[in-house]
Each structure stands twice: as structure tokens, then as C-alpha cells.
Enzyme design. Structure first.
Site, PDB file in Angstrom:
ATOM      1  N   GLY A 106      61.868  41.109  70.614  1.00 20.32           N
ATOM      2  CA  GLY A 106      61.511  40.917  69.213  1.00 20.32           C
ATOM      3  C   GLY A 106      60.354  41.786  68.779  1.00 20.32           C
ATOM      4  O   GLY A 106      60.238  42.144  67.602  1.00 20.32           O
ATOM      5  N   GLU A 129      66.537  41.437  76.523  1.00 23.85           N
ATOM      6  CA  GLU A 129      67.221  40.182  76.220  1.00 23.85           C
ATOM      7  C   GLU A 129      68.375  39.854  77.150  1.00 23.85           C
ATOM      8  O   GLU A 129      68.610  38.671  77.470  1.00 23.85           O
ATOM      9  CB  GLU A 129      67.727  40.211  74.757  1.00 23.85           C
ATOM     10  CG  GLU A 129      66.641  40.021  73.712  1.00 23.85           C
ATOM     11  CD  GLU A 129      66.021  41.337  73.251  1.00 23.85           C
ATOM     12  OE1 GLU A 129      65.377  41.334  72.198  1.00 23.85           O
ATOM     13  OE2 GLU A 129      66.181  42.363  73.956  1.00 23.85           O
TER      14      GLU A 129
END
Length: 256
Positions: A106, A129
Site C-alpha cells: 500500500g 502482497e
């Protein structure tokens, strides 16, 4: 809610920072909500000509995994940062990401919302991720391919491996690599240079570039460019800029 995102404004430059050093400035829902409010303040302040995203020592080491771990599908949708990140990309003024340390997940997706990225020499960037059983969900799968191309974006996203600043520069993920202690200073110098340019022209140029990137039709894009370029000749800034050039002095732009 503890305040962990801050905004300072001076000399035409806004600076948004995250202050969560104990978590390497990892992002959570509260922090992103705070950033969302700060973006609105930047958008409403006519004195702002450029925005810098920077956090001390680490840009943002991803999102808060503890806060995500127990999410179901609806909880994940509520946690998603995309609405705020999209708001950042819609800002009319240029945005510079000044990247120190980690910009992962992020955090890397936050950096991708910027128009220009400057990284410290020891910065580490990437999309880890898939090592957590998910994939980038705040614009990474969309913005990275547009920036560095499909194959390189797929490599970074599919492997989850971080890359260093030199590799990021070589593939176009960042614009410039500088000494770690020069990251914010370099970004600030660039932002102040931008702030001294014709603000209406800079905003319009950003808009035309972004709209052109959404449509691969070059002829339509150049028609839009010519139309918007001509409109600048109705502005006070254009008259002042050209008059100052002919009078061999620095222009005094008034943002209109």
C-alpha cells in the site's frame, strides 16, 4: 483517533507526512482517512502549487496486516484505500513522492499516485502482497503497468520481490535516485521550482497529460492539447509570462 498524518504548507508547497515510526509508517484505515481530509485541504488552498508525499526514514512499509488479517470480503472492501488514492491522482497540482526506506504494498501504491517519484539510494520498493495470499488492491495492478509496462509490473507483482532504488530507476518506477539524506530536500527544491512556474499552465498540462494517457488516440489527444493550450492565452499568467520574458525579468504569476 490518534493523529498520525500531518500537513504543512509554505512557499506554494504542501507536505503530507505519516508519523508512525514504530510500524515503519505502515498505513491503516485511520491514517488513510486522515490523509483523505488533508487532500481536501490541499485541494481547497489556492496557494498550493505542488504537493509532496514524504515520511521520515520510511515512506510507508505497506498496510497494517494485523488490521487486515481477520477481514472478510465486506471488511476488505471497507479497508481498501483506493478512494483516497484516486482522490490524490485527481488533484490538479503536481504531486511528488519523496521515498525514503520502505515503500511496499500500500505504500508503493501511494507512491504510484504521484506524478514524480524521488527515491533515496537505500530505498526498497515493491509489492509483497502475494506472499500474504492477496495481491495489490489499491491501484498497484492498474498504475504499475501503465508506468513501467505490463511485463515488468507482472514480474514485481507475481514474485512479490522488493527491488532497490537503482533497479527502480532503470525500469522507470522512479524519476531520480539521491543520497538518503537528500530525499526531502531534493523533492522540496523541485516542488519550489514547479511552484514558480505558471500555475494555470502547470495544472492544465497535468490534466491534458492525464486525459491523453486514458485515450491512445494521438489525433484526439493533440486536438485536446491544442484546445487547452489556446485557452491559456485568455489568462493573466500568459500575458505576464511573455511580457516578463521580453522585459528580461522574472514573471510574477497570479494564478489566474
Amino acid at each position: 483517533m490518534m493523529t498520525q498524518a500531518s500537513l504543512t504548507i509554505g512557499e506554494g508547497v504542501a507536505l503530507i507526512s505519516v508519523e508512525r515510526p514504530e510500524a515503519l509508517n505502515a498505513l491503516n484505515r485511520d491514517i488513510v482517512d486522515q490523509i483523505d481530509v488533508l487532500i481536501d485541504r490541499v485541494a481547497e488552498d489556492e496557494s498550493v502549487r505542488c504537493l509532496i508525499l514524504h515520511s521520515d526514514r520510511n515512506f510507508a512499509a505497506g498496510a497494517d496486516i494485523k488490521a487486515m488479517a481477520s477481514c472478510d470480503e465486506e471488511g476488505a472492501k471497507a479497508f481498501c484505500f483506493s478512494p483516497t488514492y484516486n482522490k490524490l491522482t485527481r488533484l490538479s497540482v503536481p504531486v511528488i513522492a519523496a521515498i525514503e526506506g520502505y515503500a511496499l504494498g500500500g505504500g508503493m501504491e501511494l507512491a504510484l499516485t504521484a506524478d514524480i517519484r524521488i527515491a533515496g539510494e537505500s530505498a526498497k520498493m515493491g509489492f509483497p502482497e502475494v506472499t500474504l495470499g492477496i495481491f495489490p488492491g489499491a491501484g498497484g495492478t492498474i498504475r504499475a503497468p501503465k508506468l513501467i509496462g505490463e511485463a515488468l509490473a507482472k514480474e514485481l507483482i507475481f514474485t512479490g520481490d522488493p527491488i532497490d532504488a537503482d533497479r527502480a530507476l532503470s525500469i522507470g518506477l522512479v524519476n531520480k535516485v539521491v543520497d538518503d539524506d537528500q530525499v526531502l530536500e531534493t523533492a522540496m527544491k523541485m516542488a519550489k521550482r514547479i511552484a514558480r512556474r505558471g500555475p494555470v499552465a502547470v495544472r492544465m498540462a497535468k490534466d491534458v497529460i492525464n486525459r491523453g494517457l486514458l485515450d491512445n488516440n494521438v489525433e484526439k489527444g493533440t486536438e485536446l492539447e491544442a484546445e487547452q493550450w489556446a485557452k491559456l492565452f485568455n489568462t493573466e499568467d500568459q500575458k505576464e509570462g511573455m511580457k516578463a520574458f521580453m522585459e528580461k525579468r522574472k514573471p510574477e504569476f497570479r494564478n489566474r
